[in-house]
Design a protein around this motif. Structure first.
Motif, mmCIF file in Angstrom:
data_model
loop_
_atom_site.group_PDB
_atom_site.id
_atom_site.type_symbol
_atom_site.label_atom_id
_atom_site.label_comp_id
_atom_site.label_asym_id
_atom_site.label_seq_id
_atom_site.Cartn_x
_atom_site.Cartn_y
_atom_site.Cartn_z
ATOM 1 N N PRO A 49 0.851 -1.189 0.000
ATOM 2 C CA PRO A 49 0.000 0.000 0.000
ATOM 3 C C PRO A 49 0.889 1.242 0.000
ATOM 4 O O PRO A 49 1.937 1.265 0.649
ATOM 5 C CB PRO A 49 -0.776 -0.079 1.319
ATOM 6 C CG PRO A 49 -0.594 -1.481 1.819
ATOM 7 C CD PRO A 49 0.727 -1.937 1.274
ATOM 8 N N GLY B 49 8.997 1.396 4.235
ATOM 9 C CA GLY B 49 7.780 0.603 4.433
ATOM 10 C C GLY B 49 6.867 0.671 3.222
ATOM 11 O O GLY B 49 6.260 -0.322 2.834
ATOM 12 N N GLY B 50 6.774 1.848 2.589
ATOM 13 C CA GLY B 50 5.818 2.049 1.503
ATOM 14 C C GLY B 50 6.443 1.995 0.120
ATOM 15 O O GLY B 50 5.773 2.248 -0.879
ATOM 16 N N ALA C 144 -8.597 7.543 2.681
ATOM 17 C CA ALA C 144 -7.205 7.301 3.091
ATOM 18 C C ALA C 144 -6.163 8.001 2.227
ATOM 19 O O ALA C 144 -5.066 8.310 2.686
ATOM 20 C CB ALA C 144 -6.935 5.806 3.097
ATOM 21 N N SER D 195 5.965 16.885 6.249
ATOM 22 C CA SER D 195 5.549 16.281 4.977
ATOM 23 C C SER D 195 4.050 16.413 4.747
ATOM 24 O O SER D 195 3.488 15.683 3.920
ATOM 25 C CB SER D 195 5.936 14.795 4.975
ATOM 26 O OG SER D 195 5.375 14.157 6.105
ATOM 27 N N GLY E 121 -1.390 6.748 5.193
ATOM 28 C CA GLY E 121 0.024 6.568 5.539
ATOM 29 C C GLY E 121 0.307 7.045 6.958
ATOM 30 O O GLY E 121 1.073 6.413 7.699
ATOM 31 N N LEU F 282 -5.549 -2.868 4.082
ATOM 32 C CA LEU F 282 -5.476 -1.622 3.318
ATOM 33 C C LEU F 282 -6.522 -0.664 3.894
ATOM 34 O O LEU F 282 -7.728 -0.932 3.790
ATOM 35 C CB LEU F 282 -5.779 -1.947 1.847
ATOM 36 C CG LEU F 282 -5.714 -0.812 0.843
ATOM 37 C CD1 LEU F 282 -4.295 -0.267 0.715
ATOM 38 C CD2 LEU F 282 -6.198 -1.318 -0.527
HETATM 39 C C1 FAD Z 1 10.116 16.136 5.423
HETATM 40 C C2 FAD Z 1 9.493 15.060 6.257
HETATM 41 C C3 FAD Z 1 9.131 15.346 7.563
HETATM 42 C C4 FAD Z 1 8.543 14.355 8.354
HETATM 43 N N1 FAD Z 1 8.223 14.673 9.632
HETATM 44 C C5 FAD Z 1 7.648 13.735 10.406
HETATM 45 C C6 FAD Z 1 7.286 14.048 11.751
HETATM 46 O O1 FAD Z 1 7.501 15.147 12.248
HETATM 47 N N2 FAD Z 1 6.692 13.084 12.454
HETATM 48 C C7 FAD Z 1 6.430 11.829 11.954
HETATM 49 O O2 FAD Z 1 5.864 10.988 12.642
HETATM 50 N N3 FAD Z 1 6.794 11.502 10.702
HETATM 51 C C8 FAD Z 1 7.383 12.415 9.918
HETATM 52 N N4 FAD Z 1 7.734 12.089 8.642
HETATM 53 C C9 FAD Z 1 7.493 10.700 8.159
HETATM 54 C C10 FAD Z 1 6.022 10.294 8.109
HETATM 55 O O3 FAD Z 1 5.966 9.009 8.672
HETATM 56 C C11 FAD Z 1 5.405 10.202 6.791
HETATM 57 O O4 FAD Z 1 5.482 11.495 6.267
HETATM 58 C C12 FAD Z 1 3.920 9.764 6.784
HETATM 59 O O5 FAD Z 1 3.451 9.263 8.001
HETATM 60 C C13 FAD Z 1 3.696 8.682 5.777
HETATM 61 O O6 FAD Z 1 2.566 9.022 5.007
HETATM 62 P P1 FAD Z 1 2.534 8.660 3.458
HETATM 63 O O7 FAD Z 1 1.159 8.885 2.973
HETATM 64 O O8 FAD Z 1 3.625 9.327 2.729
HETATM 65 O O9 FAD Z 1 2.773 7.080 3.534
HETATM 66 P P2 FAD Z 1 3.781 6.194 2.683
HETATM 67 O O10 FAD Z 1 5.170 6.667 2.846
HETATM 68 O O11 FAD Z 1 3.275 6.044 1.312
HETATM 69 O O12 FAD Z 1 3.608 4.806 3.462
HETATM 70 C C14 FAD Z 1 4.040 4.680 4.793
HETATM 71 C C15 FAD Z 1 3.606 3.301 5.316
HETATM 72 O O13 FAD Z 1 2.192 3.233 5.410
HETATM 73 C C16 FAD Z 1 1.671 2.201 4.546
HETATM 74 N N5 FAD Z 1 0.449 2.756 3.974
HETATM 75 C C17 FAD Z 1 0.298 3.900 3.253
HETATM 76 N N6 FAD Z 1 -0.993 4.091 2.969
HETATM 77 C C18 FAD Z 1 -1.684 3.039 3.488
HETATM 78 C C19 FAD Z 1 -3.057 2.653 3.522
HETATM 79 N N7 FAD Z 1 -4.007 3.398 2.955
HETATM 80 N N8 FAD Z 1 -3.397 1.493 4.141
HETATM 81 C C20 FAD Z 1 -2.450 0.721 4.727
HETATM 82 N N9 FAD Z 1 -1.141 1.039 4.726
HETATM 83 C C21 FAD Z 1 -0.768 2.189 4.129
HETATM 84 C C22 FAD Z 1 2.770 1.925 3.553
HETATM 85 O O14 FAD Z 1 2.698 0.613 3.042
HETATM 86 C C23 FAD Z 1 4.016 2.158 4.394
HETATM 87 O O15 FAD Z 1 4.303 1.029 5.152
HETATM 88 C C24 FAD Z 1 8.328 13.056 7.831
HETATM 89 C C25 FAD Z 1 8.682 12.767 6.519
HETATM 90 C C26 FAD Z 1 9.262 13.759 5.728
HETATM 91 C C27 FAD Z 1 9.621 13.423 4.325
#
Ligand code: FAD
Length: 478
Positions: free
Chosen positions: A80, A90-91, A121, A145, A153, A215
């Motif tokens: 996902p 992870g993603g 989501a 982010s 996520g 998911l």
């Molecule tokens: C500049 C920057 C700053 C950040 N600051 C912080 C912060 O202050 N605090 C913090 O906690 N994190 C921070 N993060 C990291 C943070 O964990 C991610 O930004 C966010 O939580 C992941 O969301 P995403 O949609 O990008 O998920 P993805 O990166 O696409 O996926 C993350 C994980 O979730 C899973 N996933 C995604 N969507 C689903 C779904 N619908 N169902 C089931 N599983 C799913 C994926 O398989 C993967 O394992 C930062 C990242 C960046 C790049």
């Protein structure tokens, strides 16, 4: 790029592909090389890229459920993906098909009296924040982010960010979930109830599961009354003062303290060198800065409370200087420095990064001991430790102003990480405070967790996903 150039036999059976195309239609899937590369490329090279044979983009829960059912039937593994901003591998797919949630972005319901928001989501966090704001409510999760990271996520990584001190992590902001289970069955748990003692609280299983148990297609989130903020940029002479300052401000301002970010002088310098348009709000040689925010229903009250708290702290010598933002623009300038640290650190050169937590009271001792440990391995390393000090969470990096490929830190990175993690553990801390486990920390954590916990996690994974198709190899090695 290697991902595109390496010929791979098509791992997807033709009957699966035919059924998937029928199910999702033209907009619902792609095998375009650019799209496959983008899906398999992590945020700004945070770790090595992966590869994926197909990106599926379901547009509804029904499509997502039928897709997962199809994958289960053919034994096709799924990763996902939301915004692909996760930092623990992870993603990013490693051979799995990618299920991108970016077409599921509807706000299904906002209930002002129940203070709840049902949202799909794939919606970016900023959209959830805006929806709440338009209804004169607050959705408090906030992080660097937030323009790209999605609700699914953020739930799956149980994200933290800058307002955890007051509102908690993503898990604390969750009232309900809708999830497609690895069988393809849908669990509709979107209830906005705050009291519902009816057995296992399933939503908490999926928060932090990083896509290994199902998911997530939609969530019911908690909303709060809208608040006005007062923000201060403060200088401190030691890490001990920073920790004591937090306690002091909370004695005066109580739970209104929303953020308390610790920033070292060298991080401000790195940001200034990287981004000429950002200026230090209080130039000084003090080793520490604090970005503190208080939020209340009334702007004047918030400002007054912050002024009183800071007055006491300056008198006690816990802070050496402080400035309160005059307006939202100035507060934004403070936050711009804080949020630019990760990118400016990257521009600086090599950095070996860690996301650790220790009890708040142990932060000064941890910083001192970890710096000694790192110096013994790599005397040239410059330590940049910043983060959410109110949660005991430090983003702790050993840096070197050199090309990462050439840096003398590169061969020592493993030893540095082992030392920093061991030091955090010795203070009763965690080696993954808010970013999660993914593939990067899976094996290390397996060696640290109590065996009974690893066994229970493995049993849950086996029970929900006996075919092992949901994001295999992340979090637990089953
Ligand atoms: C500049 C920057 C700053 C950040 N600051 C912080 C912060 O202050 N605090 C913090 O906690 N994190 C921070 N993060 C990291 C943070 O964990 C991610 O930004 C966010 O939580 C992941 O969301 P995403 O949609 O990008 O998920 P993805 O990166 O696409 O996926 C993350 C994980 O979730 C899973 N996933 C995604 N969507 C689903 C779904 N619908 N169902 C089931 N599983 C799913 C994926 O398989 C993967 O394992 C930062 C990242 C960046 C790049």
């Amino acid at each position: 790029m290697a991902i595109l150039d390496t010929p791979r036999p098509d791992p997807l059976p033709a009957p699966f592909l035919d059924a998937l195309k029928d199910l999702l239609g033209e907009k619902g899937w792609t095998r375009e090389p650019e799209a496959l590369t983008a899906a398999a490329t992590p945020w700004r090279g945070a770790f090595a890229p992966g590869h994926t044979p197909l990106v599926a983009r379901p547009a509804s829960t029904a499509e997502a459920a039928a897709l997962v059912k199809l994958c289960a039937r053919h034994g096709v593994a799924i990763t996902p993906q939301g915004g692909n901003t996760g930092l623990v591998d992870g993603g990013t797919p490693h051979g799995e098909i990618t299920v991108s949630m970016t077409r599921m972005q509807a706000v299904r319901d906002l209930d002002r009296f129940n203070n709840s928001l049902i949202i799909e989501a794939g919606t970016p966090l900023v959209t959830a924040q805006e929806a709440a704001r338009e209804a004169d409510r607050l959705f408090p999760l906030s992080l660097g982010s937030e323009g790209s990271a999605t609700i699914g996520g953020l739930i799956s990584t149980n994200a933290g960010g800058v307002a955890v001190l007051r509102y908690g992590m993503m898990r604390d902001l969750l009232l309900g979930l809708e999830v497609v289970l690895p069988s393809g069955d849908v669990w509709d748990g979107l209830s906005g109830l705050r009291k519902n003692n009816t057995g296992y609280d399933l939503k908490h299983l999926f928060a932090g599961a990083e896509g290994t148990l199902g998911l997530i297609t939609a969530a019911t989130l908690k909303l709060f009354p809208a608040v006005q903020r007062a923000s201060a940029w403060i200088t401190c002479e030691s890490a001990g003062d920073v920790v004591a300052l937090l306690a002091r401000i909370r004695e005066t301002a109580g739970d209104t303290v929303t953020s308390f970010e610790m920033i070292p002088e060298n991080a401000v310098r790195m940001v200034r060198e990287d981004m000429a348009n950002l200026r230090d709000p209080l130039p000084s040689s003090s080793p520490w800065r604090v970005l503190c925010e208080i939020s209340m229903g009334n702007e004047n009250h918030a400002r007054e409370t912050l002024e009183n708290a800071l007055g006491d702290a300056l008198e006690d010598g816990l802070a050496s200087d402080a400035v309160i933002a005059e307006n939202l623009g100035q507060a934004g300038d403070f936050w711009a420095i804080r949020e630019s640290i990760p990118l400016s650190k990257k521009a600086f050169g090599m950095s070996v990064n860690h996301d650790v937590s220790v009890p708040v009271s142990k932060i000064p001792d941890f910083l001192e001991a970890a710096a000694r440990d790192v110096a013994a391995i790599a005397p040239q390393a410059e330590i940049v430790a910043f983060g959410h000090v109110g949660d005991g969470n430090l983003h702790y990096s050993a840096c070197d102003p050199a090309d990462p490929e050439q840096s003398a830190l590169k061969p020592k990175a493993g030893d540095i990480t082992a030392a920093v993690h061991a030091r955090a553990m010795s203070f009763g801390g965690s080696i993954s405070a808010e970013h999660g486990v993914g593939r990067l920390k899976r094996d290390e954590l397996a060696g640290i967790r109590p065996p009974a916990a690893t066994e229970a996690m493995g049993a849950i994974k086996q029970a929900l996903d006996p075919l092992g198709i949901m994001n295999p190899g992340r979090v637990v090695n089953v």
